[in-house]
Design a protein around this motif. Structure first.
Motif, PDB file in Angstrom:
ATOM      1  N   VAL A   1     -10.042  -5.114  20.540  1.00 19.82           N
ATOM      2  CA  VAL A   1      -9.289  -6.322  20.210  1.00 19.82           C
ATOM      3  C   VAL A   1      -9.862  -6.920  18.930  1.00 19.82           C
ATOM      4  CG1 VAL A   1      -8.538  -8.591  21.000  1.00 19.82           C
ATOM      5  CG2 VAL A   1      -8.799  -6.717  22.645  1.00 19.82           C
ATOM      6  N   GLU A   2      -9.006  -7.074  17.922  1.00 20.34           N
ATOM      7  CA  GLU A   2      -9.437  -7.629  16.644  1.00 20.34           C
ATOM      8  C   GLU A   2      -9.370  -9.163  16.685  1.00 20.34           C
ATOM      9  OE1 GLU A   2     -10.660  -5.814  14.354  1.00 20.34           O
ATOM     10  OE2 GLU A   2     -10.082  -3.820  15.079  1.00 20.34           O
ATOM     11  N   ASN A   3     -10.298  -9.789  15.965  1.00 21.01           N
ATOM     12  CA  ASN A   3     -10.317 -11.248  15.800  1.00 21.01           C
ATOM     13  C   ASN A   3     -10.219 -11.969  17.148  1.00 21.01           C
ATOM     14  OD1 ASN A   3     -10.345 -10.910  12.957  1.00 21.01           O
ATOM     15  ND2 ASN A   3      -8.106 -10.715  12.948  1.00 21.01           N
ATOM     16  N   ILE A   4     -11.191 -11.698  17.996  1.00 18.87           N
ATOM     17  CA  ILE A   4     -11.218 -12.321  19.318  1.00 18.87           C
ATOM     18  C   ILE A   4     -11.494 -13.818  19.180  1.00 18.87           C
ATOM     19  CG2 ILE A   4     -12.413 -12.378  21.539  1.00 18.87           C
ATOM     20  CD1 ILE A   4     -13.024  -9.438  21.204  1.00 18.87           C
ATOM     21  N   VAL A   5     -10.647 -14.631  19.780  1.00 15.55           N
ATOM     22  CA  VAL A   5     -10.813 -16.089  19.780  1.00 15.55           C
ATOM     23  C   VAL A   5     -11.221 -16.512  21.190  1.00 15.55           C
ATOM     24  CG1 VAL A   5      -9.724 -18.329  19.413  1.00 15.55           C
ATOM     25  CG2 VAL A   5      -9.089 -16.374  17.970  1.00 15.55           C
ATOM     26  N   THR A   6     -12.370 -17.140  21.308  1.00 17.92           N
ATOM     27  CA  THR A   6     -12.875 -17.547  22.616  1.00 17.92           C
ATOM     28  C   THR A   6     -13.160 -19.042  22.621  1.00 17.92           C
ATOM     29  OG1 THR A   6     -15.167 -17.064  21.976  1.00 17.92           O
ATOM     30  CG2 THR A   6     -13.911 -15.304  23.043  1.00 17.92           C
ATOM     31  N   TYR A   7     -13.110 -19.611  23.803  1.00 16.55           N
ATOM     32  CA  TYR A   7     -13.529 -21.005  23.956  1.00 16.55           C
ATOM     33  C   TYR A   7     -14.956 -21.017  24.501  1.00 16.55           C
ATOM     34  CZ  TYR A   7     -11.854 -20.042  28.737  1.00 16.55           C
ATOM     35  OH  TYR A   7     -11.623 -19.490  29.975  1.00 16.55           O
ATOM     36  N   PRO A   8     -15.738 -22.032  24.139  1.00 22.91           N
ATOM     37  CA  PRO A   8     -17.147 -22.048  24.587  1.00 22.91           C
ATOM     38  C   PRO A   8     -17.246 -22.297  26.087  1.00 22.91           C
ATOM     39  CG  PRO A   8     -16.602 -24.094  23.469  1.00 22.91           C
ATOM     40  CD  PRO A   8     -15.408 -23.197  23.297  1.00 22.91           C
ATOM     41  N   ILE A   9     -18.118 -21.544  26.725  1.00 23.44           N
ATOM     42  CA  ILE A   9     -18.368 -21.675  28.156  1.00 23.44           C
ATOM     43  C   ILE A   9     -19.800 -22.164  28.362  1.00 23.44           C
ATOM     44  CG2 ILE A   9     -18.638 -20.387  30.320  1.00 23.44           C
ATOM     45  CD1 ILE A   9     -16.343 -18.657  29.515  1.00 23.44           C
ATOM     46  N   THR A  10     -19.959 -23.097  29.277  1.00 20.64           N
ATOM     47  CA  THR A  10     -21.275 -23.628  29.609  1.00 20.64           C
ATOM     48  C   THR A  10     -21.757 -23.005  30.912  1.00 20.64           C
ATOM     49  OG1 THR A  10     -20.751 -25.738  28.539  1.00 20.64           O
ATOM     50  CG2 THR A  10     -22.610 -25.712  30.052  1.00 20.64           C
ATOM     51  N   LEU A  11     -22.947 -22.454  30.871  1.00 15.44           N
ATOM     52  CA  LEU A  11     -23.580 -21.881  32.056  1.00 15.44           C
ATOM     53  C   LEU A  11     -24.498 -22.934  32.660  1.00 15.44           C
ATOM     54  CD1 LEU A  11     -24.452 -19.526  33.925  1.00 15.44           C
ATOM     55  CD2 LEU A  11     -26.116 -18.889  32.182  1.00 15.44           C
ATOM     56  N   LYS A  12     -24.238 -23.306  33.909  1.00 19.03           N
ATOM     57  CA  LYS A  12     -25.035 -24.333  34.573  1.00 19.03           C
ATOM     58  C   LYS A  12     -25.803 -23.716  35.734  1.00 19.03           C
ATOM     59  CE  LYS A  12     -22.451 -28.446  33.267  1.00 19.03           C
ATOM     60  NZ  LYS A  12     -21.986 -29.769  33.732  1.00 19.03           N
ATOM     61  N   ILE A  13     -27.066 -24.126  35.868  1.00 21.65           N
ATOM     62  CA  ILE A  13     -27.971 -23.527  36.849  1.00 21.65           C
ATOM     63  C   ILE A  13     -28.621 -24.623  37.678  1.00 21.65           C
ATOM     64  CG2 ILE A  13     -29.947 -21.993  37.173  1.00 21.65           C
ATOM     65  CD1 ILE A  13     -29.460 -20.921  34.373  1.00 21.65           C
ATOM     66  N   ASP A  14     -28.627 -24.415  38.986  1.00 20.14           N
ATOM     67  CA  ASP A  14     -29.346 -25.299  39.908  1.00 20.14           C
ATOM     68  C   ASP A  14     -30.398 -24.458  40.625  1.00 20.14           C
ATOM     69  OD1 ASP A  14     -30.186 -27.279  41.674  1.00 20.14           O
ATOM     70  OD2 ASP A  14     -28.601 -26.828  43.123  1.00 20.14           O
ATOM     71  N   PRO A  15     -31.623 -24.333  40.069  1.00 19.76           N
ATOM     72  CA  PRO A  15     -32.632 -23.467  40.677  1.00 19.76           C
ATOM     73  C   PRO A  15     -33.162 -24.079  41.970  1.00 19.76           C
ATOM     74  CG  PRO A  15     -33.236 -24.142  38.433  1.00 19.76           C
ATOM     75  CD  PRO A  15     -32.116 -24.992  38.869  1.00 19.76           C
ATOM     76  N   GLY A  16     -33.466 -23.220  42.933  1.00 23.96           N
ATOM     77  CA  GLY A  16     -34.043 -23.663  44.189  1.00 23.96           C
ATOM     78  C   GLY A  16     -35.074 -22.685  44.682  1.00 23.96           C
ATOM     79  N   SER A  17     -35.822 -23.079  45.712  1.00 24.83           N
ATOM     80  CA  SER A  17     -36.863 -22.195  46.235  1.00 24.83           C
ATOM     81  C   SER A  17     -36.273 -21.036  47.039  1.00 24.83           C
ATOM     82  CB  SER A  17     -37.823 -22.997  47.119  1.00 24.83           C
ATOM     83  OG  SER A  17     -37.117 -23.596  48.195  1.00 24.83           O
TER      84      SER A  17
END
Length: 426
Positions: A48-64
């Motif tokens: 795929v030429e000239n791929i246009v993407t929107y920004p994605i936020t990766l969210k993390i909730d670390p636990g034991s």
């Protein structure tokens, strides 16, 4: 609705995740194929030429024990969720078992490995293997998701509780009496410290109130060491009495409450140590990394009226103005490990009790397979199933289906769909 589907082009360049219905159309039209099962990834049959993407936020909730992960698009919509179950307790048990076996060898004066506890130094930032595992597995999944989605930033719940920059394990009430987060840090800390139970009667699943062990009317303070949780009935019954007078007929309970009140939340401190290690690793990815606290996460989730779940906590981490949940069926991952290098099982004395392991080229223990049962087996009716290989054999394998072991003498009805990578999926 299920998670959105990851999509990459023929050069393995990540594109915007797509709706499951869109993914089904691409598969039916032959424009894409399955690249990976867990997480589910499609690969286009062209570049795929000239791929246009929107920004994605990766969210993390670390636990034991569990770590929640969520992906948020540019419209504040949660499009992908995951819960990762760690195996820190299993690692601890394995290390203790190994230690016992080695000590037994030394006591018998047989061939043994020399003790090496006086000639090694722990490097700076050292973590116990059970804690280090939590950091490494989370790092693995962050890198994996960055390969399949156009992630632009990361938000991490850095501390479960704001422990005064980790300098003071007790929270003073004066810093939390103003602002919209007032009380959330304290209440969340107390809920975990007192196991979400009434300290006096032990009742659960009822509204709990913050109670002063030494009444404020008699000079009690707002420090965590003077706070506990009580149901409304016990709180009204105690009133402004001293706890010694209120529990005069229950000396054991009195001793337990006073000891618990002075005891800091050790699990939270251990969790915070791994979160800082994870934070330093995330910064090395080159992405923008922001943080939030557990009290802020709970405030966001309560304000938005969302249910309690690890991946939803991850989606509510950091600054959240609005949030729309577009998925309900998330990926559940459990860390199982790759087994051990031991060639056979041993008994409690360290002696071998089984034959040496065999190696097979066609399939391995832990591989995910799709099997077709042509006739009913015991406890398992005929049909098509997905399961994990329990024991390979020379020509077939043994597969776990719905909790039961089913033996296949040949591989003609067994199709491998996902190689064992140290995790189980649901």
């Amino acid at each position: 609705m299920s998670n959105y589907v990851f999509l990459i082009d023929a050069n393995k360049t990540p594109m915007n995740p797509i709706h499951p219905a869109h993914a089904k159309k691409l598969l039916n039209a032959g424009k894409a194929a399955v690249f990976r099962r867990y997480p589910f990834v499609l690969i286009m049959n062209r570049v795929v030429e000239n791929i246009v993407t929107y920004p994605i936020t990766l969210k993390i909730d670390p636990g034991s024990k569990f770590t929640g992960i969520a992906l948020i698009n540019n419209l504040d919509q949660s499009i992908w969720g995951m819960e990762l179950q760690h195996r820190g307790a299993a690692i601890k048990d394995s290390l203790e078992n190994r230690k016992a076996v080695r000590r037994g060898r030394r006591a018998r004066h047989t061939r043994y490995r020399q003790a090496r506890f006086l000639n090694r130094k722990r490097p700076e930032g050292w973590l116990a293997p059970s804690l280090r595992h939590r950091v490494l597995t989370t790092e693995t999944w962050v890198k994996r998701l960055c390969k399949y989605a156009p992630i632009a930033s990361i938000v991490q719940e850095l501390v479960r509780f704001d422990l005064q920059q980790l300098e003071n394990p007790e929270i003073s009430g004066i810093e939390y009496q103003q602002g919209e987060l007032a009380g959330y840090e304290v209440r969340e800390y107390l809920l975990n410290k007192w196991d979400r139970k009434c300290a006096y009667c032990g009742v659960e699943n009822v509204p709990l109130q913050v109670e002063h062990i030494k009444p404020k009317a008699k000079g009690g303070t707002n420090r965590i060491s003077n706070l506990c949780l009580a149901c409304e009935k016990c709180n009204l019954k105690k009133g402004t009495q001293d706890i010694e007078k209120f529990l005069a007929k229950k000396p054991e309970l009195l001793k337990k409450i006073l000891a618990q009140a002075k005891k800091p939340l050790r699990d939270a401190t251990a969790g915070n140590s791994t979160r800082w290690a994870l934070f330093n690793i995330l910064k090395k990815t080159g992405l923008s990394v922001t943080t939030g606290s557990g009290g802020q996460t709970k405030f966001n989730r309560t304000r938005l009226g969302l249910p309690k779940a690890h991946w939803i906590d991850a989606a509510c981490t950091g600054v959240v103005q609005a949030l729309e949940i577009l998925t309900t069926k998330i990926l559940t991952v459990k860390a199982t490990g790759h087994g051990c290098r031991r060639m056979c099982r041993i008994d409690k004395f360290g002696f071998p009790c089984t034959k040496a392991k065999q190696t097979f080229t066609h399939i391995s223990t832990g591989d995910f397979v799709r099997v077709e049962l042509r006739k009913d087996r015991k406890h398992v009716p005929s049909g098509i199933y997905t399961g994990r290989v329990k024991t390979p054999t020379d020509e077939g394998c043994e597969v776990v289906i719905n909790g039961f072991r089913v033996t296949f003498s040949a591989m003609e009805d067994v199709f491998k769909i996902h190689r064992n990578d140290g995790y189980s999926y649901a």
